[in-house]
Write an enzyme that holds these catalytic residues in place. Structure first.
Site, PDB file in Angstrom:
ATOM      1  N   GLU A 290      -1.944  -8.833   4.039  1.00 56.98           N
ATOM      2  CA  GLU A 290      -2.035  -9.236   5.448  1.00 56.98           C
ATOM      3  C   GLU A 290      -3.476  -9.148   5.952  1.00 56.98           C
ATOM      4  OE1 GLU A 290      -1.091  -6.388   4.328  1.00 56.98           O
ATOM      5  OE2 GLU A 290      -1.526  -4.746   5.733  1.00 56.98           O
TER       6      GLU A 290
ATOM      7  N   HIS B  18      -3.792  -5.108   0.447  1.00 60.97           N
ATOM      8  CA  HIS B  18      -3.260  -5.526   1.741  1.00 60.97           C
ATOM      9  C   HIS B  18      -3.303  -7.046   1.873  1.00 60.97           C
ATOM     10  CE1 HIS B  18      -2.883  -1.620   3.758  1.00 60.97           C
ATOM     11  NE2 HIS B  18      -3.870  -1.245   2.967  1.00 60.97           N
TER      12      HIS B  18
ATOM     13  N   CYS C 227       0.836  -1.205   0.000  1.00 63.71           N
ATOM     14  CA  CYS C 227       0.000   0.000   0.000  1.00 63.71           C
ATOM     15  C   CYS C 227       0.868   1.251   0.000  1.00 63.71           C
ATOM     16  CB  CYS C 227      -1.016  -0.044   1.139  1.00 63.71           C
ATOM     17  SG  CYS C 227      -2.425   1.043   0.841  1.00 63.71           S
TER      18      CYS C 227
END
Lengths: 208, 253
Positions: free
Chosen positions: A189, A187, A82
């Protein structure tokens, strides 16, 4: 030994990234705030959530700009997530003053509300690399990842293989992959099993 | 349009999961962590966690709970409850929350939203807008206790201008009732803003999800419908797919 270092620029938290890397099988994960302990053989991940200008200010305050570039030129690897991807670019419309590292030779532009109807681009969307040019097979199968951003990479940098995403009919580069740099706008994660698959593949991509 | 998001809402007092109805009364229905695990394994798109007692304790949602929740979850988590200062927002984001939901302060303290946008970016900020589903001329603060004469459309526009990256409309007369959603008023709001807007309150059928999607909302917050009926995110997702609604692709390898 599957080793990775997370560069904490103090924009957003690193906890989820840490957990995701652990689950993927990295057994040595350290969080660093400067480059003193960094070796050119290291895999460095730069997460980020927030503001391009702030991230660049933090990089310059910590004197990281040249060190990060040297890390890459010496054969080190960087993954930017990001804002971590955006700082690798040249300039961003989000800030008229700060400049990125220029490792990705393209600028970041704000989504046109007329074209996409809602900004930020928020939610899950498909990241495609149907021809597998990147070598990361997670992107061959129309897997979705979580996005939350208002700025996007304006043009392709031909030094990279591109991952593509379609938002409201508008195609944009949502990730770039080369031998030593990966930048992803989404993202991983926060992207459940697809994100997990991406992190597992990082282990193979990594030179460590 | 982005892919439609199904977002379970969990109300907590910090330890127990609570059921609300029309924002009052509360009764405990279980422990928090097992429920987080269930949703993590059920392929939901995001989660919202709100400590509804935080304000009355003059506190905010516990950072300990937030960081433990983030270790359990591999999906985005938005948290709320007593977030009325930059320091509280900072602590909660640092603990691992992806977004914060700011309630009353969104209305009573616009400078807080502006400050949060400047420091954390608008994509970290969800402003909730509590309304009665039948009334465009008032909004509510303080958990539905205060009714203010402000046009809801104007309030939403102000939230966007102050820095909200997402607006979350709560239909407080329908919340917890399973009486069905009513979009008559809410649909007038989303046309006037450019940020994503989600909605919650009263959903009681698969068709409600479809109507919400069709009206242009980017996501739906779901409480009682998942916790107290036999419906699951999967059954809703299957229904939406059968009606050609774009939802998240589940993982393929």
């Amino acid at each position: 030994m599957k080793k990775v270092k997370i560069l904490d620029l103090k924009i957003g938290s690193v906890g989820s990234l840490f957990s995701a890397l652990e689950k993927a099988g990295f057994d040595s994960i350290s969080v660093i705030e400067n480059m003193e302990s960094l070796l050119s053989s290291d895999l460095l991940i730069i997460p980020g959530n927030g503001n391009f200008g702030k991230a660049i200010k933090n990089i310059d305050n910590l004197n990281l700009r040249e060190t990060l570039k040297e890390h890459v030129f010496a054969g080190g690897q960087i993954v930017g997530i990001c804002i971590g991807m955006q700082i690798l670019g040249r300039a961003s419309e989000e800030s008229s003053i700060e400049m990125g590292l220029g490792l990705i030779e393209s600028n970041f532009k704000k989504f046109d509300l007329e074209l996409v109807h809602r900004v930020p681009h928020l939610g899950w969307n498909t990241v495609n690399d149907l021809e597998n040019s990147s070598g990361l097979s997670t992107f061959r199968f129309e897997n979705d990842f979580y996005f939350n951003h208002s700025y996007f990479l304006e043009s392709k940098d031909t030094n990279y293989n591109s991952l593509m995403t379609n938002y409201s009919g508008f195609e944009f580069v949502s990730g770039v992959v080369s031998d030593n740099i990966i930048g992803v706008q989404f993202h991983p994660e926060k992207s459940s099993k697809a994100g997990h698959s991406f992190f597992c593949e990082l282990i193979n991509w990594s030179n460590v | 349009m982005s892919k439609f998001r199904i977002i379970p809402i969990i109300l907590t007092d910090g330890i127990n999961v609570l059921k609300g109805e029309k924002f009052d009364p509360w009764r405990p229905v279980g422990i928090l962590e097992p429920l987080l695990n269930i949703y993590e394994n059920r392929d939901v798109d995001e989660l919202i966690l709100i400590d509804v007692h935080a304000n009355s304790r003059l506190e905010y949602i516990s950072t300990e709970i937030v960081s433990r929740a983030c270790k359990t979850l591999s999906i985005p988590l938005s948290v709320g409850g007593g977030l009325n200062s930059l320091e509280r927002i900072r602590n909660v984001l640092k603990a691992g929350a992806d977004k914060v939901i700011i309630g009353s302060s969104s209305i009573t303290d616009p400078e807080l939203i502006q400050g949060a946008r400047d420091e954390f970016g608008s994509q970290s900020i969800i402003c909730s807008l509590d309304i009665d589903s039948t009334d465009l001329n008032h909004i509510f603060t303080n958990g539905g206790r205060n009714r203010i004469e402000v046009n809801a459309v104007k309030a939403a526009i102000d939230l966007e201008n102050n820095g909200a990256g997402e607006i979350f409309i709560q239909l407080i007369d329908l919340e917890g009732t399973l009486n069905g959603v009513d979009l008559n008023i809410a649909s007038k709001i989303i046309k006037e803003v450019g940020v994503p807007v989600s909605i919650a309150g009263g959903v009681n059928s698969n068709d409600d999800f479809y109507k919400i999607y069709e009206t242009g909302f980017s996501g739906v917050g779901v409480g009682a419908f998942f916790q107290f009926t036999e419906n699951t995110p999967s059954t809703v997702r299957s229904h939406l797919i059968s009606r050609n609604v774009q939802t998240r692709n589940l993982f393929r390898s």
